[in-house]
Scaffold this motif. Structure first.
Motif, PDB file in Angstrom:
ATOM      1  N   SER A 147       0.826  -1.290   0.004  1.00 35.27           N
ATOM      2  CA  SER A 147      -0.040   0.049   0.050  1.00 35.27           C
ATOM      3  C   SER A 147       0.930   1.302   0.060  1.00 35.27           C
ATOM      4  O   SER A 147       2.071   1.220   0.302  1.00 35.27           O
ATOM      5  CB  SER A 147      -0.729   0.092   1.264  1.00 35.27           C
ATOM      6  OG  SER A 147      -0.205  -0.174   2.449  1.00 35.27           O
ATOM      7  N   CYS A 148       0.230   2.151  -0.112  1.00 37.15           N
ATOM      8  CA  CYS A 148       0.821   3.708  -0.434  1.00 37.15           C
ATOM      9  C   CYS A 148       0.065   4.736   0.100  1.00 37.15           C
ATOM     10  O   CYS A 148      -1.211   4.586  -0.045  1.00 37.15           O
ATOM     11  CB  CYS A 148       1.557   4.097  -1.746  1.00 37.15           C
ATOM     12  SG  CYS A 148       0.498   4.002  -2.855  1.00 37.15           S
ATOM     13  N   ARG A 149       0.575   5.769   0.431  1.00 36.05           N
ATOM     14  CA  ARG A 149      -0.181   6.970   1.022  1.00 36.05           C
ATOM     15  C   ARG A 149       0.272   8.069   0.270  1.00 36.05           C
ATOM     16  O   ARG A 149       1.516   8.413   0.147  1.00 36.05           O
ATOM     17  CB  ARG A 149      -0.364   6.985   2.600  1.00 36.05           C
ATOM     18  CG  ARG A 149       1.185   7.376   2.988  1.00 36.05           C
ATOM     19  CD  ARG A 149       0.755   7.490   4.629  1.00 36.05           C
ATOM     20  NE  ARG A 149       2.227   7.829   5.111  1.00 36.05           N
ATOM     21  CZ  ARG A 149       2.656   9.001   5.486  1.00 36.05           C
ATOM     22  NH1 ARG A 149       1.878  10.000   5.268  1.00 36.05           N
ATOM     23  NH2 ARG A 149       3.850   9.203   6.057  1.00 36.05           N
ATOM     24  N   THR A 150      -0.401   9.055   0.131  1.00 37.61           N
ATOM     25  CA  THR A 150      -0.026  10.406  -0.490  1.00 37.61           C
ATOM     26  C   THR A 150       0.714  11.248   0.700  1.00 37.61           C
ATOM     27  O   THR A 150       0.084  11.721   1.438  1.00 37.61           O
ATOM     28  CB  THR A 150      -1.231  11.071  -1.221  1.00 37.61           C
ATOM     29  OG1 THR A 150      -1.723  10.180  -2.213  1.00 37.61           O
ATOM     30  CG2 THR A 150      -0.906  12.330  -2.080  1.00 37.61           C
ATOM     31  N   VAL A 151       1.865  11.683   0.271  1.00 38.33           N
ATOM     32  CA  VAL A 151       2.614  12.498   0.913  1.00 38.33           C
ATOM     33  C   VAL A 151       2.258  14.005   0.630  1.00 38.33           C
ATOM     34  O   VAL A 151       2.130  14.914   1.388  1.00 38.33           O
ATOM     35  CB  VAL A 151       4.073  12.258   1.113  1.00 38.33           C
ATOM     36  CG1 VAL A 151       4.806  13.147   1.814  1.00 38.33           C
ATOM     37  CG2 VAL A 151       4.382  10.869   1.647  1.00 38.33           C
ATOM     38  N   ASN A 152       2.696  14.425  -0.767  1.00 36.69           N
ATOM     39  CA  ASN A 152       2.560  15.775  -1.189  1.00 36.69           C
ATOM     40  C   ASN A 152       1.846  15.695  -2.573  1.00 36.69           C
ATOM     41  O   ASN A 152       1.973  14.604  -3.207  1.00 36.69           O
ATOM     42  CB  ASN A 152       3.787  16.451  -1.214  1.00 36.69           C
ATOM     43  CG  ASN A 152       4.412  16.821   0.008  1.00 36.69           C
ATOM     44  OD1 ASN A 152       3.592  17.406   1.062  1.00 36.69           O
ATOM     45  ND2 ASN A 152       5.588  16.706   0.278  1.00 36.69           N
ATOM     46  N   VAL A 153       1.362  16.889  -2.941  1.00 37.45           N
ATOM     47  CA  VAL A 153       0.515  17.172  -4.195  1.00 37.45           C
ATOM     48  C   VAL A 153       1.448  18.212  -4.673  1.00 37.45           C
ATOM     49  O   VAL A 153       1.307  19.343  -4.182  1.00 37.45           O
ATOM     50  CB  VAL A 153      -0.931  16.954  -4.242  1.00 37.45           C
ATOM     51  CG1 VAL A 153      -1.223  17.310  -5.552  1.00 37.45           C
ATOM     52  CG2 VAL A 153      -1.371  15.716  -3.561  1.00 37.45           C
ATOM     53  N   TYR A 154       2.163  18.063  -6.042  1.00 37.76           N
ATOM     54  CA  TYR A 154       2.620  19.199  -6.704  1.00 37.76           C
ATOM     55  C   TYR A 154       1.827  19.730  -8.080  1.00 37.76           C
ATOM     56  O   TYR A 154       1.731  19.066  -8.785  1.00 37.76           O
ATOM     57  CB  TYR A 154       3.933  18.879  -6.976  1.00 37.76           C
ATOM     58  CG  TYR A 154       4.844  18.309  -5.951  1.00 37.76           C
ATOM     59  CD1 TYR A 154       5.805  19.079  -5.137  1.00 37.76           C
ATOM     60  CD2 TYR A 154       4.734  16.702  -5.844  1.00 37.76           C
ATOM     61  CE1 TYR A 154       6.529  18.398  -4.050  1.00 37.76           C
ATOM     62  CE2 TYR A 154       5.474  16.214  -4.713  1.00 37.76           C
ATOM     63  CZ  TYR A 154       6.269  16.906  -3.933  1.00 37.76           C
ATOM     64  OH  TYR A 154       7.038  16.686  -2.842  1.00 37.76           O
ATOM     65  N   ARG A 155       1.070  20.960  -7.709  1.00 40.89           N
ATOM     66  CA  ARG A 155       0.248  21.295  -8.693  1.00 40.89           C
ATOM     67  C   ARG A 155       0.854  22.248  -9.357  1.00 40.89           C
ATOM     68  O   ARG A 155       1.656  22.762  -9.475  1.00 40.89           O
ATOM     69  CB  ARG A 155      -1.069  21.988  -7.743  1.00 40.89           C
ATOM     70  CG  ARG A 155      -1.633  21.035  -7.012  1.00 40.89           C
ATOM     71  CD  ARG A 155      -2.883  21.919  -6.315  1.00 40.89           C
ATOM     72  NE  ARG A 155      -3.535  21.078  -5.199  1.00 40.89           N
ATOM     73  CZ  ARG A 155      -4.434  20.161  -5.469  1.00 40.89           C
ATOM     74  NH1 ARG A 155      -4.809  19.731  -6.748  1.00 40.89           N
ATOM     75  NH2 ARG A 155      -5.011  19.311  -4.495  1.00 40.89           N
ATOM     76  N   TRP A 201      10.703  20.752  -9.094  1.00 43.44           N
ATOM     77  CA  TRP A 201      10.246  20.730  -7.538  1.00 43.44           C
ATOM     78  C   TRP A 201      11.207  20.094  -6.704  1.00 43.44           C
ATOM     79  O   TRP A 201      12.162  19.299  -6.890  1.00 43.44           O
ATOM     80  CB  TRP A 201       8.995  19.871  -7.565  1.00 43.44           C
ATOM     81  CG  TRP A 201       7.932  20.369  -8.509  1.00 43.44           C
ATOM     82  CD1 TRP A 201       7.778  20.350  -9.693  1.00 43.44           C
ATOM     83  CD2 TRP A 201       6.879  21.587  -7.881  1.00 43.44           C
ATOM     84  NE1 TRP A 201       6.549  20.746 -10.162  1.00 43.44           N
ATOM     85  CE2 TRP A 201       6.066  21.657  -9.134  1.00 43.44           C
ATOM     86  CE3 TRP A 201       6.558  21.805  -6.733  1.00 43.44           C
ATOM     87  CZ2 TRP A 201       4.899  22.426  -9.055  1.00 43.44           C
ATOM     88  CZ3 TRP A 201       5.488  22.820  -6.661  1.00 43.44           C
ATOM     89  CH2 TRP A 201       4.488  22.895  -7.821  1.00 43.44           C
ATOM     90  N   ASP A 202      10.994  20.520  -5.676  1.00 43.97           N
ATOM     91  CA  ASP A 202      11.831  19.941  -4.103  1.00 43.97           C
ATOM     92  C   ASP A 202      10.733  19.389  -3.450  1.00 43.97           C
ATOM     93  O   ASP A 202       9.699  19.780  -3.049  1.00 43.97           O
ATOM     94  CB  ASP A 202      12.554  21.182  -3.412  1.00 43.97           C
ATOM     95  CG  ASP A 202      13.200  20.614  -2.204  1.00 43.97           C
ATOM     96  OD1 ASP A 202      13.275  19.438  -2.040  1.00 43.97           O
ATOM     97  OD2 ASP A 202      14.278  21.329  -1.712  1.00 43.97           O
ATOM     98  N   THR A 203      10.977  18.014  -3.061  1.00 45.13           N
ATOM     99  CA  THR A 203      10.138  17.112  -2.446  1.00 45.13           C
ATOM    100  C   THR A 203       9.786  17.612  -1.099  1.00 45.13           C
ATOM    101  O   THR A 203       8.601  17.267  -0.684  1.00 45.13           O
ATOM    102  CB  THR A 203      10.603  15.848  -2.234  1.00 45.13           C
ATOM    103  OG1 THR A 203      11.885  15.701  -1.653  1.00 45.13           O
ATOM    104  CG2 THR A 203      10.775  15.130  -3.743  1.00 45.13           C
ATOM    105  N   GLU A 204      10.572  18.528  -0.488  1.00 46.78           N
ATOM    106  CA  GLU A 204      10.219  18.932   0.839  1.00 46.78           C
ATOM    107  C   GLU A 204       9.409  20.134   0.747  1.00 46.78           C
ATOM    108  O   GLU A 204       8.898  20.748   1.733  1.00 46.78           O
ATOM    109  CB  GLU A 204      11.645  19.267   1.588  1.00 46.78           C
ATOM    110  CG  GLU A 204      12.599  18.425   1.590  1.00 46.78           C
ATOM    111  CD  GLU A 204      11.915  16.875   2.579  1.00 46.78           C
ATOM    112  OE1 GLU A 204      11.130  17.404   3.420  1.00 46.78           O
ATOM    113  OE2 GLU A 204      12.601  15.977   2.364  1.00 46.78           O
ATOM    114  N   ASN A 205       9.083  20.917  -0.294  1.00 49.50           N
ATOM    115  CA  ASN A 205       8.370  22.097  -0.579  1.00 49.50           C
ATOM    116  C   ASN A 205       7.194  21.806  -1.854  1.00 49.50           C
ATOM    117  O   ASN A 205       7.933  21.994  -2.953  1.00 49.50           O
ATOM    118  CB  ASN A 205       9.350  23.453  -0.724  1.00 49.50           C
ATOM    119  CG  ASN A 205       8.589  24.623  -0.777  1.00 49.50           C
ATOM    120  OD1 ASN A 205       7.234  24.366  -0.462  1.00 49.50           O
ATOM    121  ND2 ASN A 205       8.982  25.553  -1.144  1.00 49.50           N
ATOM    122  N   ALA A 206       5.978  21.646  -1.461  1.00 47.37           N
ATOM    123  CA  ALA A 206       5.045  21.421  -2.488  1.00 47.37           C
ATOM    124  C   ALA A 206       4.349  22.685  -2.749  1.00 47.37           C
ATOM    125  O   ALA A 206       3.428  22.518  -3.631  1.00 47.37           O
ATOM    126  CB  ALA A 206       4.091  20.253  -1.999  1.00 47.37           C
TER     127      ALA A 206
END
Length: 427
Positions: A147-155, A201-206
């Motif tokens: 399974s997986c979960r959503t951490v960030n969404v980059y719009r 994108w930087d994964t730490e800043n969405a």
């Protein structure tokens, strides 16, 4: 057989008296005789021909003799035995069986009757279908489910209004917290020029992209340089290629001139293993693969037309080229590459070849539609994975006739596939 005809007539036509009168002929028109044509006129003997102005109909019925069929069967408790064999004597029947089993036709006869007999054996109705069997066995543990979960969404931060589909995603090599995303809608761009920005994108800043790439037209693919992580190269929708510097962002640092670019959009770009680390190649639906050097984009360093010829004397032509949908390159094999085409072929190429057959030595008829993914196995380089239509297939360069492993057709179309870095299986 009696045939009845029915004639109808409107009521107001009843009883009307016909009025006849005598009137002489009137000359409506007079056409003079053409003397030249009259000389070609040939008198013909009188010909009599009957003419009927109403169609003739006839009806005919024929009854054939009916054939009656019946189905009957015979129950053989004991097989058919010859007259000279006593069925009550076990030794005589055993002796006859051994004689028949040694005959060659016996084996062929049994093999032909076995499938039909197996069909009826499997229909054994003596089993109670409502009984629960093997209830005394212990239940197996449930398999582990991933399974997986959503951490960030980059719009997409564009203000154009319409949502743009993502055309490519590329992670920065040896660094797990940056990735480049390009957005392009080919159909809408042909009608209206929307926003063309792409982002890093930087994964730490969405919330906001780290760098904004501003190409002149939408980017279809954007790749990081494996040696210099600040340099990116991309393929544009108008057929040009260019490169950007992550430290500066904005517009391209350089693009190729339009007269040496691809004739159609650029689907893929990939860096190759070179001494300078500044060379890459591109491909698109125009059917050509071009090699470029970032230090000089005025013209490509090399070009190969994806036209698989049958002999070394044939000339490759852009009219017969196969449109490229995906590129594949393995850094450990610097001169080799693979392309997937729009008509389902996977073509293996050799950049160092001198003749057309040496440049494109092999082709695989992989799928019935466009090939969307081609990727070599990282552990066994001769094996590669292809994705197209509704199937996933694994091929070997030693076997061109058929795939080594292939999946059954799935319910939905598959658009991408890759190898697992730990189990070497397709996802």
């Amino acid at each position: 057989m009696d045939i009845t005809y029915q004639y109808t007539k409107k009521r107001y036509d009843f009883g009307r008296q016909p009025m006849f009168c005598e009137q002489g002929p009137e000359m409506c028109d007079s056409i003079a005789t053409n003397v030249a044509e009259h000389k070609h006129y040939i008198l013909r003997n009188p010909v009599h021909q009957l003419t009927q102005n109403t169609p003739a109909f006839s009806e005919h019925h024929v009854n054939t003799r009916r054939a009656e069929y019946t189905s009957s069967g015979a129950n053989h408790a004991e097989g058919g035995w010859p007259k000279d064999v006593n069925t009550l004597d076990p030794e005589a029947t055993q002796r006859y069986r051994r004689k028949i089993e040694k005959d060659d036709n016996y084996i062929h006869c049994v093999m032909s009757l076995a499938p039909g007999m197996e069909h009826y054996v499997l229909q054994n109705n003596a089993i109670d279908m409502y009984r629960t069997y093997y209830a005394e066995m212990t239940s197996l543990t449930a398999p582990e489910r991933s399974s997986c979960r959503t951490v960030n969404v980059y719009r997409d931060g564009s203000t154009g209004g319409a949502k743009r589909p993502v055309s490519s995603i590329c992670w920065q090599p040896e660094d797990g917290h940056r990735f480049a995303v390009t957005y392009a809608d080919v159909d809408s761009y042909r009608n209206t020029h929307s926003t063309t920005n792409s982002y890093i994108w930087d994964t730490e800043n969405a919330n906001y992209p780290e760098v904004t790439i501003q190409p002149p037209v939408p980017l279809l693919d954007l790749q990081f340089n494996p040696r210099d992580h600040n340099i990116l190269t991309g393929g544009l929708i108008n057929g040009q290629v260019g490169f950007w510097d992550r430290r500066q962002g904005g517009g391209p640092m350089g693009t190729c001139p339009p007269h040496v670019a691809h004739r159609d959009l650029v689907r893929n770009v990939l860096f190759i293993n070179s001494k300078s680390g500044q060379e890459f190649f591109s491909g698109g639906p125009d059917g050509a693969c071009k090699w470029w050097d970032i230090r000089n984009l005025n013209e490509p360093t090399d070009e190969i037309i994806i036209d698989v010829v049958k002999s070394s004397f044939d000339v490759q032509s852009m009219a017969n080229a196969n449109g490229v949908t995906v590129l594949e390159y393995e850094p450990t094999i610097p001169t080799r590459f693979m392309v997937g085409t729009e008509n389902g072929l996977v073509v293996s190429g050799n950049r160092k070849g001198k003749t057309p057959m040496e440049k494109l030595p092999a082709k695989f008829e992989a799928h019935v539609g466009p090939v969307w993914s081609v990727e070599r196995n990282p552990g066994f380089l001769k094996n590669f994975l292809t994705v197209g239509d509704w199937t996933v297939r694994v091929w070997s360069e030693d076997c061109r006739e058929s795939a080594v492993v292939f999946s059954p057709p799935h319910r939905h179309k598959i658009t991408a596939g890759t190898w697992s870095p730990t189990r070497l299986l397709s996802n």
